[in-house]
Design a protein around this motif. Structure first.
Motif, PDB file in Angstrom:
ATOM      1  N   CYS A  41       0.835  -1.202   0.000  1.00 46.94           N
ATOM      2  CA  CYS A  41       0.000   0.000   0.000  1.00 46.94           C
ATOM      3  C   CYS A  41       0.873   1.256   0.000  1.00 46.94           C
ATOM      4  CB  CYS A  41      -0.937  -0.019   1.215  1.00 46.94           C
ATOM      5  SG  CYS A  41      -2.047   1.404   1.288  1.00 46.94           S
ATOM      6  N   MET A  42       1.905   1.237   0.831  1.00 40.39           N
ATOM      7  CA  MET A  42       2.800   2.400   0.896  1.00 40.39           C
ATOM      8  C   MET A  42       3.503   2.620  -0.442  1.00 40.39           C
ATOM      9  SD  MET A  42       2.805   3.734   4.028  1.00 40.39           S
ATOM     10  CE  MET A  42       4.429   4.381   4.317  1.00 40.39           C
ATOM     11  N   ALA A  43       3.929   1.553  -1.077  1.00 37.00           N
ATOM     12  CA  ALA A  43       4.607   1.678  -2.369  1.00 37.00           C
ATOM     13  C   ALA A  43       3.652   2.214  -3.433  1.00 37.00           C
ATOM     14  CB  ALA A  43       5.171   0.326  -2.792  1.00 37.00           C
ATOM     15  N   GLU A  44       2.414   1.758  -3.372  1.00 33.66           N
ATOM     16  CA  GLU A  44       1.426   2.165  -4.373  1.00 33.66           C
ATOM     17  C   GLU A  44       0.968   3.605  -4.173  1.00 33.66           C
ATOM     18  OE1 GLU A  44      -3.156   1.011  -5.412  1.00 33.66           O
ATOM     19  OE2 GLU A  44      -1.799  -0.624  -4.920  1.00 33.66           O
ATOM     20  N   ASN A  45       0.721   3.982  -2.929  1.00 37.55           N
ATOM     21  CA  ASN A  45       0.120   5.285  -2.653  1.00 37.55           C
ATOM     22  C   ASN A  45       1.119   6.376  -2.288  1.00 37.55           C
ATOM     23  OD1 ASN A  45      -2.861   4.747  -2.819  1.00 37.55           O
ATOM     24  ND2 ASN A  45      -2.263   3.183  -1.348  1.00 37.55           N
ATOM     25  N   GLN A  46       2.313   6.003  -1.830  1.00 39.89           N
ATOM     26  CA  GLN A  46       3.321   6.972  -1.412  1.00 39.89           C
ATOM     27  C   GLN A  46       2.791   7.920  -0.330  1.00 39.89           C
ATOM     28  OE1 GLN A  46       6.630   7.041  -2.770  1.00 39.89           O
ATOM     29  NE2 GLN A  46       5.898   5.056  -3.442  1.00 39.89           N
ATOM     30  N   ASP A  47       1.821   7.426   0.455  1.00 32.83           N
ATOM     31  CA  ASP A  47       1.230   8.250   1.518  1.00 32.83           C
ATOM     32  C   ASP A  47       0.664   7.313   2.572  1.00 32.83           C
ATOM     33  OD1 ASP A  47      -0.131  10.010   3.167  1.00 32.83           O
ATOM     34  OD2 ASP A  47      -1.277  10.955   1.547  1.00 32.83           O
ATOM     35  N   TRP A  48       1.306   7.273   3.739  1.00 29.54           N
ATOM     36  CA  TRP A  48       0.896   6.336   4.785  1.00 29.54           C
ATOM     37  C   TRP A  48      -0.531   6.591   5.251  1.00 29.54           C
ATOM     38  CZ3 TRP A  48      -0.538   8.171   9.532  1.00 29.54           C
ATOM     39  CH2 TRP A  48      -0.173   9.479   9.839  1.00 29.54           C
ATOM     40  N   ARG A  49      -1.005   7.810   5.095  1.00 22.70           N
ATOM     41  CA  ARG A  49      -2.370   8.129   5.543  1.00 22.70           C
ATOM     42  C   ARG A  49      -3.418   7.379   4.739  1.00 22.70           C
ATOM     43  NH1 ARG A  49      -1.248  14.422   5.092  1.00 22.70           N
ATOM     44  NH2 ARG A  49      -0.309  13.516   3.237  1.00 22.70           N
ATOM     45  N   LYS A  50      -3.069   6.984   3.526  1.00 22.61           N
ATOM     46  CA  LYS A  50      -4.008   6.221   2.686  1.00 22.61           C
ATOM     47  C   LYS A  50      -3.966   4.732   2.982  1.00 22.61           C
ATOM     48  CE  LYS A  50      -3.873   9.558  -1.050  1.00 22.61           C
ATOM     49  NZ  LYS A  50      -3.517   9.795  -2.457  1.00 22.61           N
ATOM     50  N   CYS A  51      -3.126   4.325   3.931  1.00 20.98           N
ATOM     51  CA  CYS A  51      -2.942   2.905   4.242  1.00 20.98           C
ATOM     52  C   CYS A  51      -3.373   2.576   5.667  1.00 20.98           C
ATOM     53  CB  CYS A  51      -1.477   2.530   4.035  1.00 20.98           C
ATOM     54  SG  CYS A  51      -0.885   2.843   2.357  1.00 20.98           S
ATOM     55  N   GLN A  52      -4.231   3.396   6.236  1.00 17.47           N
ATOM     56  CA  GLN A  52      -4.584   3.213   7.640  1.00 17.47           C
ATOM     57  C   GLN A  52      -5.289   1.891   7.917  1.00 17.47           C
ATOM     58  OE1 GLN A  52      -3.444   5.215  10.283  1.00 17.47           O
ATOM     59  NE2 GLN A  52      -2.202   5.551   8.460  1.00 17.47           N
ATOM     60  N   LEU A  53      -6.085   1.394   7.000  1.00 17.45           N
ATOM     61  CA  LEU A  53      -6.749   0.102   7.199  1.00 17.45           C
ATOM     62  C   LEU A  53      -5.700  -1.005   7.306  1.00 17.45           C
ATOM     63  CD1 LEU A  53      -9.250  -1.686   7.408  1.00 17.45           C
ATOM     64  CD2 LEU A  53      -9.266  -1.789   4.909  1.00 17.45           C
ATOM     65  N   GLN A  54      -4.738  -1.011   6.398  1.00 20.75           N
ATOM     66  CA  GLN A  54      -3.682  -2.024   6.420  1.00 20.75           C
ATOM     67  C   GLN A  54      -2.811  -1.888   7.672  1.00 20.75           C
ATOM     68  OE1 GLN A  54      -4.547  -0.088   3.875  1.00 20.75           O
ATOM     69  NE2 GLN A  54      -4.678  -1.319   2.018  1.00 20.75           N
ATOM     70  N   VAL A  55      -2.480  -0.654   8.041  1.00 23.49           N
ATOM     71  CA  VAL A  55      -1.653  -0.421   9.232  1.00 23.49           C
ATOM     72  C   VAL A  55      -2.381  -0.922  10.475  1.00 23.49           C
ATOM     73  CG1 VAL A  55      -0.653   1.370  10.718  1.00 23.49           C
ATOM     74  CG2 VAL A  55      -0.357   1.507   8.240  1.00 23.49           C
ATOM     75  N   GLN A  56      -3.659  -0.594  10.609  1.00 24.11           N
ATOM     76  CA  GLN A  56      -4.417  -1.001  11.790  1.00 24.11           C
ATOM     77  C   GLN A  56      -4.571  -2.513  11.854  1.00 24.11           C
ATOM     78  OE1 GLN A  56      -5.375   1.200  14.267  1.00 24.11           O
ATOM     79  NE2 GLN A  56      -5.684  -0.703  15.368  1.00 24.11           N
ATOM     80  N   THR A  57      -4.788  -3.154  10.726  1.00 26.99           N
ATOM     81  CA  THR A  57      -4.921  -4.609  10.696  1.00 26.99           C
ATOM     82  C   THR A  57      -3.609  -5.271  11.117  1.00 26.99           C
ATOM     83  OG1 THR A  57      -6.553  -4.411   8.929  1.00 26.99           O
ATOM     84  CG2 THR A  57      -5.578  -6.576   9.256  1.00 26.99           C
ATOM     85  N   PHE A  58      -2.496  -4.771  10.602  1.00 27.03           N
ATOM     86  CA  PHE A  58      -1.179  -5.287  10.991  1.00 27.03           C
ATOM     87  C   PHE A  58      -0.941  -5.058  12.475  1.00 27.03           C
ATOM     88  CE2 PHE A  58       3.502  -4.373  11.294  1.00 27.03           C
ATOM     89  CZ  PHE A  58       3.914  -5.695  11.267  1.00 27.03           C
ATOM     90  N   LYS A  59      -1.262  -3.870  12.961  1.00 26.13           N
ATOM     91  CA  LYS A  59      -1.082  -3.554  14.378  1.00 26.13           C
ATOM     92  C   LYS A  59      -1.902  -4.508  15.246  1.00 26.13           C
ATOM     93  CE  LYS A  59      -1.900  -0.043  17.869  1.00 26.13           C
ATOM     94  NZ  LYS A  59      -2.477   1.268  18.160  1.00 26.13           N
ATOM     95  N   ASN A  60      -3.146  -4.756  14.877  1.00 28.12           N
ATOM     96  CA  ASN A  60      -3.997  -5.662  15.655  1.00 28.12           C
ATOM     97  C   ASN A  60      -3.391  -7.059  15.718  1.00 28.12           C
ATOM     98  OD1 ASN A  60      -5.791  -3.563  16.016  1.00 28.12           O
ATOM     99  ND2 ASN A  60      -7.219  -4.282  14.460  1.00 28.12           N
ATOM    100  N   CYS A  61      -2.831  -7.518  14.610  1.00 33.12           N
ATOM    101  CA  CYS A  61      -2.189  -8.832  14.569  1.00 33.12           C
ATOM    102  C   CYS A  61      -0.984  -8.859  15.512  1.00 33.12           C
ATOM    103  CB  CYS A  61      -1.766  -9.161  13.143  1.00 33.12           C
ATOM    104  SG  CYS A  61      -1.023 -10.799  12.956  1.00 33.12           S
ATOM    105  N   MET A  62      -0.171  -7.821  15.474  1.00 34.65           N
ATOM    106  CA  MET A  62       1.013  -7.772  16.326  1.00 34.65           C
ATOM    107  C   MET A  62       0.636  -7.684  17.808  1.00 34.65           C
ATOM    108  SD  MET A  62       3.664  -8.150  14.461  1.00 34.65           S
ATOM    109  CE  MET A  62       4.957  -7.666  15.582  1.00 34.65           C
ATOM    110  N   VAL A  63      -0.398  -6.926  18.130  1.00 36.80           N
ATOM    111  CA  VAL A  63      -0.854  -6.820  19.520  1.00 36.80           C
ATOM    112  C   VAL A  63      -1.346  -8.181  20.005  1.00 36.80           C
ATOM    113  CG1 VAL A  63      -2.653  -5.818  20.998  1.00 36.80           C
ATOM    114  CG2 VAL A  63      -1.329  -4.346  19.464  1.00 36.80           C
TER     115      VAL A  63
END
Length: 85
Positions: A41-63
């Motif tokens: 997502c980061m590579a495609e969008n070049q903006d972390w704000r557009k990847c919040q769903l992916q970031v939150q899902t990854f964070k939930n998995c790590m938690v």
């Protein structure tokens, strides 16, 4: 007599054949595919704000992984014989 020059830390990047230690740690968590989704997502969008769903899902998995590891450690410690003071 001169003292040897201290060598800097080895900062070389792993070769293509070597596994990246960060990747290795993430794979152990079971969250690797979600991590790769964040990277894609980061590579495609070049903006972390557009990847919040992916970031939150990854964070939930790590938690969840950290919680499981913490519970396992607590159970392991409870099984150890108590030492007397």
């Amino acid at each position: 007599m001169t003292s040897p020059t201290p060598q800097p830390h080895n900062r070389r990047r792993p070769s293509e054949d070597e596994e990246d230690p960060v990747d290795h740690m993430i794979v152990k968590t079971g969250c690797a595919q979600l991590h790769y989704a964040v990277q894609d997502c980061m590579a495609e969008n070049q903006d972390w704000r557009k990847c919040q769903l992916q970031v939150q899902t990854f964070k939930n998995c790590m938690v969840a992984y950290q919680k499981t590891k913490r519970e396992e450690l607590t159970k392991h410690r409870q099984k150890l014989p108590q030492t007397q003071s």
